[in-house]
Structures are given as structure tokens and as C-alpha cells.
Design a protein around this motif. Structure first.
Motif, mmCIF file in Angstrom:
data_model
loop_
_atom_site.group_PDB
_atom_site.id
_atom_site.type_symbol
_atom_site.label_atom_id
_atom_site.label_comp_id
_atom_site.label_asym_id
_atom_site.label_seq_id
_atom_site.Cartn_x
_atom_site.Cartn_y
_atom_site.Cartn_z
ATOM 1 N N CYS A 1 43.672 39.591 43.701
ATOM 2 C CA CYS A 1 42.564 38.644 43.652
ATOM 3 C C CYS A 1 41.762 38.820 42.365
ATOM 4 O O CYS A 1 41.042 37.927 41.948
ATOM 5 C CB CYS A 1 41.648 38.795 44.859
ATOM 6 S SG CYS A 1 40.642 40.278 44.790
ATOM 7 N N GLY A 2 41.876 39.983 41.737
ATOM 8 C CA GLY A 2 41.242 40.174 40.433
ATOM 9 C C GLY A 2 39.774 40.545 40.481
ATOM 10 O O GLY A 2 39.130 40.678 39.447
ATOM 11 N N ARG A 3 39.240 40.719 41.701
ATOM 12 C CA ARG A 3 37.808 40.966 41.752
ATOM 13 C C ARG A 3 37.413 42.327 41.189
ATOM 14 O O ARG A 3 36.367 42.476 40.578
ATOM 15 C CB ARG A 3 37.299 40.818 43.175
ATOM 16 C CG ARG A 3 36.597 39.470 43.280
ATOM 17 C CD ARG A 3 35.920 39.311 44.579
ATOM 18 N NE ARG A 3 36.913 38.956 45.576
ATOM 19 C CZ ARG A 3 36.629 38.939 46.858
ATOM 20 N NH1 ARG A 3 35.426 39.292 47.287
ATOM 21 N NH2 ARG A 3 37.532 38.590 47.733
ATOM 22 N N GLU B 1 37.084 42.194 37.553
ATOM 23 C CA GLU B 1 35.874 41.452 37.197
ATOM 24 C C GLU B 1 34.632 42.350 37.214
ATOM 25 O O GLU B 1 33.760 42.218 36.359
ATOM 26 C CB GLU B 1 35.645 40.339 38.236
ATOM 27 C CG GLU B 1 35.801 38.924 37.734
ATOM 28 C CD GLU B 1 35.710 37.951 38.910
ATOM 29 O OE1 GLU B 1 34.715 37.987 39.669
ATOM 30 O OE2 GLU B 1 36.652 37.142 39.078
#
Ligand SMILES: Cc1cc2nc3c(=O)[nH]c(=O)nc-3n(C[C@H](O)[C@H](O)[C@H](O)COP(=O)(O)O)c2cc1C
Ligand code: SF4
Ligand code: SF4
Ligand code: FES
Ligand code: FES
Lengths: 602, 157
Positions: free
Chosen positions: A582-584, A587
Motif C-alpha cells: 500500500c506504500g503507506r 510515505e
């Protein structure tokens, strides 16, 4: 006291969404409070061009151009600039490439290489005020056409100008007029195609929002030349502001005797009706558009008969794109030679482009044909932001192609772009950088055309579906070598056997990326590597043990608890099996300790 | 007419139909206005339009299903239209859809349980210069990222 200053506030769609209305009302209040209402005229205009920097203001005399204005800046502008005559320097456009602050609009590199003909009024006049249009020479071409020129003379002028349709295909406009003029039918129809279906294009929208009368004037001149008394403007429903301004302009033109039963007291009758589209890309195709005007499903019809013989409700129909219409008054006013001398011999005139994607100055630009892609993207567009590398430029929307860096010096004209496997299209230019995956882009466009195929022809409906399936297979990491050939042969089949331009051009994005970015397809298939790190099946998140400071942030945002660790005890661990990409975590990591990698591990 | 639409709405619909009486090819324009008033085009509205314009119901429903703009389902109080056009795609529209799903718990073409928001994809709203872009009802919001989306949605709480 006399009027001293004109303050133009951009009210194009992009500036409106950056709150230009608040800026305008703050200006109105402040001007009023300072008792300057008689001296300063506040005008709302259409798009001025550099949309990303909005809200923008233009002030005359002087041509001061302010960018990123907020309501908080208004008091200072009024005090310093309007009262004391000292422009507010911090709001001027600072262009790093020119290492200077532009004191006036015309010094900004973004505007220097542009030549505005169709957009000459856009951002300079109030589109809701016919007087302003008339003051810039508006409706003069119509007056001259009706009183001094015969229909034949007008058509000859158009043919000699070399103007080609701006809707994509580039068909000579004068010839089209001649076909319709020669039809014997009593009732003829003129249509403006403002369906603008290419995602990433906003030229026609900006023209209708910024200078609707120029389109009306062009259509009225054509109606006189071909002998039509009725016209339709077909606008997409997604453009409510354009629809409103166009309707206002039509109403004003009627009241001024410029539309209606007795135009300019010459006895010539012509009137316009606005038809609102309903969200089908194929309706931009002329025969589908005609079906849609008639209230039916927008399915393309077989040609011949061409619309010039049998179009709207069976009447001979002249259909041109909105930007094509915007050129007409200038050609009638300045003559065919003048026009033919601009641009290139094969593609005279200018072209309006909507510049977007990974480029510093996104917005609306107009350049002479023959300007190179490099000039548009780097000189006007200011290059690629964030120090990234240019990868490709996409022109022509879903019917177009992706052009790599080695062809950046290609002049923009119908033939040159076609040679590269792209097309001019209606004017969307979308810039891509190293972070864009070209297989993903091809898939994106195929997904679009597959969804928008009207379903009438099997090759288009089923062929685009099969191509999309193959592209999905490749981006899912399941591709095989033979898929490349399958894509190519399917592409050629769809292109050669579909009825309308949608199907005929749908394979272009795939074929052009295969041609110029074949290595990316190979890397996806053989190494499961997505260079741009876009395709989720091929990327993995990894914590760099040397950079992790055990701050615990990533662990708290991970929705599937794939990350474990103890605050203060680096490094944290990321379990690739559990990770849903999800890449969170990447981030939130304050130390850039989470890297995205792609490609088989070995 | 009974059921989904009120007497007042049906009156309005009748007015729209009367207004277009006698014009050529009015179907799409009538459907636009009807949807404006009613929010969507349920079966009973489609048959009223068919009656009013003396068209077969199949023609009306054929047009309603052909065009993306027409809806047959009611929607949430606010409609979030996330742009999936090319300019927005290259600037991470897919990611914005993920973020919306995260925050609201629904994906494209879905409505939240409390019927506050419907999320839909649209193809380019012409503010490409500000990509990635979304629209809530008629308000356009550009230069999106997670933080901005959260701030914007808070305005509608
Ligand atoms: C699938 C498809 C979509 C099209 N979309 C548009 C459009 O959005 N706007 C437009 O002006 N022309 C569009 N065209 C081109 C029109 O069919 C037609 O050629 C054009 O309106 C003619 O005007 P022009 O000669 O002034 O360019 C499209 C064509 C195809 C095949
Ligand atoms: S090519 Fe595609 S869009 Fe065009 S008529 Fe055939 S099915 Fe419809
Ligand atoms: S957010 Fe970054 S620094 Fe903090 S624990 Fe995670 S990987 Fe380590
Ligand atoms: S909308 Fe204001 S500059 Fe384009
Ligand atoms: S592509 Fe998103 S606004 Fe145009």
C-alpha cells in the motif's frame, strides 16, 4: 475620475478551483473600501495559461502578472500597486531558468515563445460581455463577410489559407465547406464539436469559457458561406461553466442582432442551439455525435454518406471542432496569405495545446505549427519538475502514441507526429518522467478504449478486450515472450478492421510503446522488473537497516501489521509476504529508510 | 406515478417534458434535466419520459445505459468524483483512489453505509494543470495528496 487600471482576474476552471473567486471578492471589497471603484475596473476572464500557478492576475496598463495570489495578498496589492504604483515583487513570476523576475507578462518565458491567435482574447477580456469582444474587433469579420463577400469568395479564402481541422484528423476545412456548399438541400446544418473527450485535454473548454463569441462568429460566417440557417454546439456535460458562458454569449448575440432572423440587417438568418453530451467518448466521432444530437445512442454510422451529404436529421451538415471555429474570424479579417505564412506549409497556423503531466508549467499554450516538442515542454513548459528525467510525451490521447526523448526535436505538425506513430489529436500533451511505467500507460489507454468502445464492431469490442487482458497479464508478472507478438498482431487486426476512428486508432498507444519502450515490456516479462516501480505485482518494500532509526512510525500505519520492531531498537523488519504494497510506510518514514525495489531477487 | 419520486417531482418532470414538446431529438436533453431535478433516473422516470415523448421504453433505457453520465441508482449526499484522466493518472490517481478507500472505506462506484458519500471515477474535469484532481459535488480540488484529501473531507463532516 477616469479609469486608471484594469485588473483581470483569471476565472478559468483551474483558477476557480484555486479560489480565484475569493481573491476577486477580496479585491472588490478592498477597492470599494479605498474609494477606488471609479478608477479600477475588475474583470473576470477565461484561462490565462499557466494554470498551475493560479490564481493569477493581470493588471493593465503595464501588464503586471501576479501568480499564486491569495485573498491575504489583496490589501498589499491595493496599497502598494494600485495606490502607490509599486508592483508587489514577491507575487511576480520568478522563473529560475531565466534567473529573473518578470516585471511584465510578456517577459515570462512561458509566454515568449507562444503566438496567440485563437486564444488572443482568452484571459484578456470578460467572456460574458459582448461589448469587450466587439471592442477587440469581434464580429467585424462577420460584418465584412455578409456585406462585402460572396459565399464562394469566403470558401476560396478558407481553401487558400490551408486551415486544417483542429479536432484531430486535420482535414482541410475549406474543402469541407465546399462539399456542404455544393449540396442542394434546402435545410443545412452547422455543428461545433466541443465534446473534447480526450482525457487530459482542455483546449476547447478554455476557448468556450474564455472567448465564446469567437466560436459563434466562426460558425455564423460558415453558415452564410454554405447556406445553413441552423447550428448546434455539442458540449460535454462535464463542462458546466463553458455551457453557461456559451449560452450567455448566444443570448447576447441574439439581442445584438448577430444571431437570429435578420443578422446585421442583411436578411441572413442563422441561430444556434446548445446540445449537452452525456459522457461517451465515442460521441466525439462525427457520425456518433450526430446520432447523439438526434437524441439517440451515440453509435458511429458507416460513411458514406458523409455528414456533408446527410448529417443531422438527414440534412447536409458541416461539422468542425471548436478551435477550428475559433480560427475563422482571423482568417476572414487578415486574409489567407497572412494565415498561410504562419506555421509550416503543410500545417499552417497555430495549435492550442493543453500541457500537463510531469512538467513544471502546466496549462494552456498556443504555438505556431512546426514548433518542436522540446520547445513546448522545456522552453514553455519549464522542463520536468523535481530533478527527474524526461521519459516520454504522449500526444493524441487514447488514439495517439508515446514519443521518447530522441524525438524531442520533432516539429509539431500533422505529418511529423504521424510518422512517429503518434498523432496531433485534439491537443493534449502529457509529459511523463522516469516514474511512469510505459506498460502501465499502454494498459491505461487500452482500459479506456475498451471501456468506451460502443460495441458495434467485434474487432474493436473483443480485440481491445484481448489486448487489455494481455497487458494485464504482463503487468501482473505472468507475461511470456509470445505475448509481445500477440499484442502486435491483435493491434494490427483491430486497427485495420474497425469501423470508426476509435477502434482504428485504439492500438496506437500499445504499438508506439512497444516500438520505443520495448525494453520495458521485456523487463516486465523476463525479470519481473518494473523500472518505474509502478506495477504492484513487481515491487517490494524494504527497510534499509542502516537508515532506520526505529521511530516506530511505519509500524503504526501499516494496515496489515507487516512491520515489526521495538521503538529505539533499529532496524525494524518488514515481512514481504504479509505486505500488501500500500506504500503507506514509505510515505511516513521521516528518514527515507523504506525503499521500493523491483525485479527478481538473485 | 407512485413510489420513488414525489408528486412535486413528477410535476416538474411533466413541465420539462412540455417544454421540449415539438423539438427534434430532445431525449438526451430531457434526461439531463430530469436527472438534475431527481438526482437519478429510476425505471418509473424512464417510463414517464418514454410516455411523454411517445418513444418506446426500450429506446429510453437504451440511451440511459449507453451514456456514462446517466445514473439509475440513487447516490450519497455528496458525490466525490475522482479524476482518472491521463494527466491525473500519470500523477498518481490510482493512489488517490486507495487513499479515499482508506479514509471512507469505499471504492469506485460505491456509496458509504451512512449514505454521506458516493465515490465515482470521472474522465478529466479539465483542471489537468492541477492533477491529481477530484470534485466533490461541483467543487474542484487539485494537487491532492493524503493530507489534502483528509483536510478536504473534514470540511464535509
Ligand atoms: C473516437 C473519436 C473521438 C473524437 N473526438 C473528438 C472530439 O472530442 N472533438 C473533436 O473536435 N473531434 C473529435 N473527433 C474527430 C471528429 O470525428 C471530426 O473529425 C471533427 O469533429 C471534425 O472537425 P475538424 O475538421 O474541425 O477537426 C473524434 C474522432 C474519433 C474517431
Ligand atoms: S470501431 Fe469501436 S467504437 Fe467505432 S463503431 Fe466500431 S465498435 Fe464502435
Ligand atoms: S518509519 Fe522509517 S525510521 Fe521509523 S521505524 Fe519505520 S523504517 Fe525505521
Ligand atoms: S485557469 Fe487560470 S491560468 Fe488557466
Ligand atoms: S486528467 Fe484529471 S483533470 Fe484532466
Amino acid at each position: 475620475m477616469n479609469r486608471r487600471l484594469d485588473v483581470l482576474v483569471c476565472s478559468g476552471a483551474a483558477c476557480v478551483s484555486s479560489h480565484s473567486a475569493e481573491v476577486k471578492s477580496a479585491l472588490a471589497c478592498e477597492i470599494d473600501a479605498r474609494g477606488l471603484s471609479d478608477e479600477i475596473r475588475l474583470v473576470e476572464t477565461g484561462c490565462m495559461g499557466p494554470c498551475e500557478l493560479g490564481p493569477v492576475l493581470l493588471i493593465y496598463p503595464g501588464g503586471t502578472f501576479y501568480v499564486r495570489v491569495s485573498p491575504n495578498d489583496v490589501a498589499e496589492i491595493v496599497e502598494e500597486h494600485f495606490l502607490k504604483g509599486r508592483p508587489v515583487r514577491r507575487l511576480l513570476w520568478e522563473t529560475p531558468e531565466a534567473r529573473r523576475i518578470a516585471e511584465e507578462k510578456k517577459q515570462v518565458p512561458f509566454f515568449e515563445k507562444q503566438q496567440k491567435i485563437v486564444l488572443a482574447n482568452c484571459g484578456e477580456i470578460d467572456p460574458e460581455n459582448i461589448e469587450e469582444f466587439i471592442a477587440t474587433g469581434g464580429y467585424e469579420a462577420l460584418g465584412r463577410a455578409l456585406t462585402e463577400k460572396s459565399p464562394e469568395e469566403l470558401i476560396e479564402t478558407l481553401v487558400a489559407s490551408g486551415l486544417r481541422g483542429r479536432g484531430g484528423a486535420g482535414f482541410p476545412t475549406g474543402l469541407k465547406w465546399r462539399f456542404v456548399a455544393r449540396e442542394s438541400g434546402k435545410t443545412k446544418v452547422v455543428v461545433c464539436n466541443a465534446d473534447e473527450g480526450d482525457p487530459g485535454a482542455f483546449m476547447d473548454r478554455s476557448l468556450l469559457e474564455g472567448d465564446p463569441h469567437s466560436v459563434i462568429e466562426g460558425m455564423t460566417i460558415a453558415a452564410y458561406a454554405v447556406g445553413a440557417n441552423h447550428g448546434y454546439v455539442y458540449v460535454r456535460a462535464e463542462y458546466p461553466l463553458a455551457i453557461r458562458r456559451l449560452k450567455t454569449a448566444i443570448e447576447q448575440a441574439r439581442n445584438a442582432g448577430l444571431l437570429g432572423l435578420n443578422i446585421l440587417e442583411t436578411g441572413f438568418a442563422f441561430d444556434l442551439e446548445v446540445r449537452i453530451g452525456a459522457g461517451a467518448f465515442v460521441c466525439g466521432e462525427e457520425t456518433a455525435l450526430i446520432a447523439s444530437i438526434e437524441g439517440e445512442r451515440g453509435m458511429p454510422r458507416t460513411r458514406p454518406p458523409y455528414p456533408s451529404t446527410s448529417g443531422v436529421f438527414g440534412h447536409p451538415t458541416l461539422i468542425n471542432n471548436a478551435e477550428t471555429w475559433g480560427n475563422i474570424r482571423h482568417i476572414v479579417l487578415h486574409g489567407a496569405q497572412w494565415f498561410a505564412a504562419i506555421g509550416t506549409p503543410q500545417s499552417p497556423g497555430t495549435k492550442v495545446f493543453a500541457l500537463s503531466g510531469k512538467v513544471v508549467n502546466t496549462g494552456l499554450v498556443e504555438v505556431p505549427m512546426g514548433t518542436t516538442l522540446r520547445e513546448v515542454i522545456f522552453d514553455i513548459g519549464g522542463g520536468i519538475p523535481n530533478g527527474k528525467a524526461f521519459k516520454a510525451v504522449q500526444t493524441g490521447g487514447p488514439s495517439g502514441g508515446c514519443i521518447p526523448a530522441e524525438y524531442l526535436d520533432t516539429p509539431i505538425d500533422y505529418e511529423s507526429l504521424k510518422k512517429l506513430g503518434a498523432i496531433m489529436g485534439s491537443g493534449g500533451i502529457i509529459v511523463m518522467d522516469e516514474d511512469n511505467c510505459m506498460v502501465n500507460i499502454a494498459k491505461y489507454f487500452l482500459d479506456f478504449t475498451c471501456d468506451e468502445s460502443c460495441g458495434k464492431c467485434v474487432p474493436c469490442r473483443a480485440g481491445t478486450r484481448q489486448m487489455l487482458d494481455l497487458l494485464e497479464k504482463i503487468t501482473d508478472g505472468k507475461g511470456e515472450t509470445a505475448d509481445i507478438d500477440r499484442l502486435r498482431s491483435l493491434g494490427m487486426m483491430v486497427a485495420s478492421t474497425s469501423l470508426c476512428g476509435l477502434g482504428q486508432s485504439a492500438p496506437n498507444p500499445v504499438l508506439s510503446t512497444l516500438k520505443y519502450f520495448g525494453h520495458e515490456y521485456q523487463a516486465h516479462i523476463h525479470e519481473h522488473r518494473c523500472e518505474a516501480k509502478v506495477c504492484p505485482s513487481m515491487i517490494r518494500f524494504e527497510i534499509n537497516p542502516a537508515a532506520c532509526r526505529a521511530c516506530d512510525k511505519c509500524r503504526t500505519v501499516c494496515p496489515v501489521t507487516a512491520i515489526t520492531g521495538k521503538p529505539g531498537t533499529p532496524p525494524y523488519q518488514l515481512d514481504a509476504q504479509t505486505c500488501i504494497r500500500c506504500g503507506r510506510c514509505a510515505e511516513v518514514c521521516p528518514f527515507d529508510a523504506i525503499a521500493i525495489n523491483s525485479g527478481d531477487l538473485n | 406515478m407512485t413510489g420513488v419520486i414525489t408528486a412535486q417531482q413528477s410535476e416538474t418532470l411533466q413541465r420539462i417534458l412540455d417544454e421540449f414538446k415539438g423539438t427534434q431529438g430532445p431525449l438526451i436533453q430531457v434526461l439531463h434535466q430530469a436527472q438534475d431535478v431527481l438526482g437519478y433516473l429510476p425505471a418509473e422516470v424512464q417510463s414517464a419520459v418514454a410516455d411523454g415523448l411517445a418513444l418506446p421504453l426500450s429506446t429510453v433505457s437504451g440511451v440511459v445505459t449507453f451514456y456514462n453520465f446517466f445514473r439509475t441508482e440513487p447516490r450519497g449526499e455528496h458525490v466525490i468524483s475522482i479524476c482518472t484522466g491521463t494527466a491525473c493518472h500519470v500523477k498518481g490517481a490510482d493512489r488517490m483512489i486507495d487513499i479515499l478507500r482508506d479514509v471512507l472505506g469505499v471504492g469506485l462506484e460505491e456509496t458509504t453505509q451512512d449514505r454521506r458519500f458516493t465515490v465515482q471515477g470521472v474522465r478529466c474535469i479539465g483542471a489537468c494543470g492541477l492533477a491529481p484532481v477530484m470534485m466533490i459535488d461541483d467543487e474542484v480540488y487539485g494537487k491532492l495528496d493524503r493530507k489534502r484529501i483528509q483536510e478536504i473531507l473534514a470540511l464535509y463532516e
